[in-house]
Design an enzyme around this catalytic site. Structure first.
Site, short mmCIF file in Angstrom:
data_model
loop_
_atom_site.label_atom_id
_atom_site.label_comp_id
_atom_site.label_asym_id
_atom_site.label_seq_id
_atom_site.Cartn_x
_atom_site.Cartn_y
_atom_site.Cartn_z
CG ASP A 12 -2.44 -0.17 -3.14
OD1 ASP A 12 -1.97 -0.82 -2.18
OD2 ASP A 12 -1.90 0.86 -3.59
CG ASP A 57 -2.26 3.91 -1.21
OD1 ASP A 57 -1.12 3.43 -1.19
OD2 ASP A 57 -2.65 4.72 -2.08
CG HIS A 59 -2.55 7.98 1.75
ND1 HIS A 59 -1.20 7.73 1.68
CD2 HIS A 59 -3.04 7.69 0.50
CE1 HIS A 59 -0.89 7.33 0.45
NE2 HIS A 59 -1.99 7.29 -0.27
CG HIS A 110 -6.41 7.96 -2.54
ND1 HIS A 110 -5.82 9.12 -2.99
CD2 HIS A 110 -5.41 7.07 -2.38
CE1 HIS A 110 -4.52 8.93 -3.10
NE2 HIS A 110 -4.23 7.68 -2.73
CE LYS A 135 0.97 0.49 -1.71
NZ LYS A 135 0.54 1.71 -2.38
CB CYS A 180 0.36 1.16 -6.44
SG CYS A 180 0.01 2.78 -5.70
#
Length: 251
Positions: A12, A57, A59, A110, A135, A180
């Site tokens: 990340d 990440d 999202h 984020h 993810k 994470c």
């Protein structure tokens, strides 16, 4: 059986965690992700990696972890915090998908898909032939680990990628140490990999949580190592001709 094969797993290292909405330097531990980039780049430049993987990440804008979305999700009766007045770092308990209890720490929005914040930081060295694993795409569940979501309902492609490359040893760095990175190291250990946390190649959210979680990782037999020790460890592992068992699929 396989000779030792090693992966560098960079967790990340995205704009939002370095200089954006959830920058490590603005979190309680005040650790600067910009410094972490330079340490990670030195690791990436080492010659003995069999595989390098970067996680992101990724999202949706309506993700359950965003404090700005908390009011959109049903409050569970056990939640002591009202989602409509919740703040960043609060832990809320939601009812999800009918009647599933789900605890969720709230964060600023984020790493929204295809946004500037979701991109790997431009100063990060991205190795040729490396892979990217995303993810956190399901809006109803967070995904700290690079292997599974927080409920272990869904799995990323990471384990399959490691198995395809006969990986035996996993070296983890990135952000955040206590979130994470921590969850990724835990799952790597649970899946049977010899796992290393490269401590000075990470940055975290809370000093207290970093200390607690690193202690737990040591108790689970994680190897805590510094970046200047990695080259020698890689060389030792590659010179060891003893074959070892490659972790295989199991639940």
């Amino acid at each position: 059986m396989s000779p030792n094969k090693c992966v560098l797993l960079v967790v990340d290292m995205q704009n939002d965690f370095i200089s954006g909405s959830l920058a490590m330097k603005d979190c309680p531990a005040k650790q600067d992700g910009n410094h972490t980039i330079h340490v990670v780049n030195k690791l990436t430049s080492l010659p003995n990696w069999d595989l390098i993987v970067y996680t992101k990440d990724w999202h949706p804008a309506d993700h359950i972890s965003f404090v700005t979305n908390a009011y959109k999700f049903e409050r569970h009766e056990e939640s002591t915090i009202d989602p409509t007045s919740a703040e960043v770092y609060d832990k809320v308990v939601f009812n999800v998908d009918g009647n599933q209890r789900r605890e969720q720490v709230l964060w600023p929005p984020h790493c929204i898909q295809s946004s500037w914040g979701s991109e790997l930081h431009p100063d990060l060295l991205v190795a040729n032939g490396s892979h990217i694993v995303t993810k956190g795409m399901d809006k109803h569940v967070d995904s700290y680990s690079a292997f599974f979501d927080n409920q272990h309902l869904q799995e990323t492609e990471l384990r399959e990628l490691l198995q395809r490359n006969n990986i035996t040893h996993v070296f983890v760095c990135g952000v955040a140490t206590d979130v994470c990175v921590n969850f990724t190291v835990q799952d790597s250990l649970d899946l049977g990999y010899q796992t290393y946390l490269v401590e000075d190649a990470c940055a975290g959210v809370s000093w207290q949580n970093i200390e607690v979680e690193v202690k737990k990782l040591v108790e689970k037999k994680a190897n805590i190592i510094q970046s200047d020790q990695v080259s020698a460890e890689l060389e030792k592992l590659h010179n060891d001709k003893t074959t070892v068992t490659v972790p295989c699929n199991h639940d």
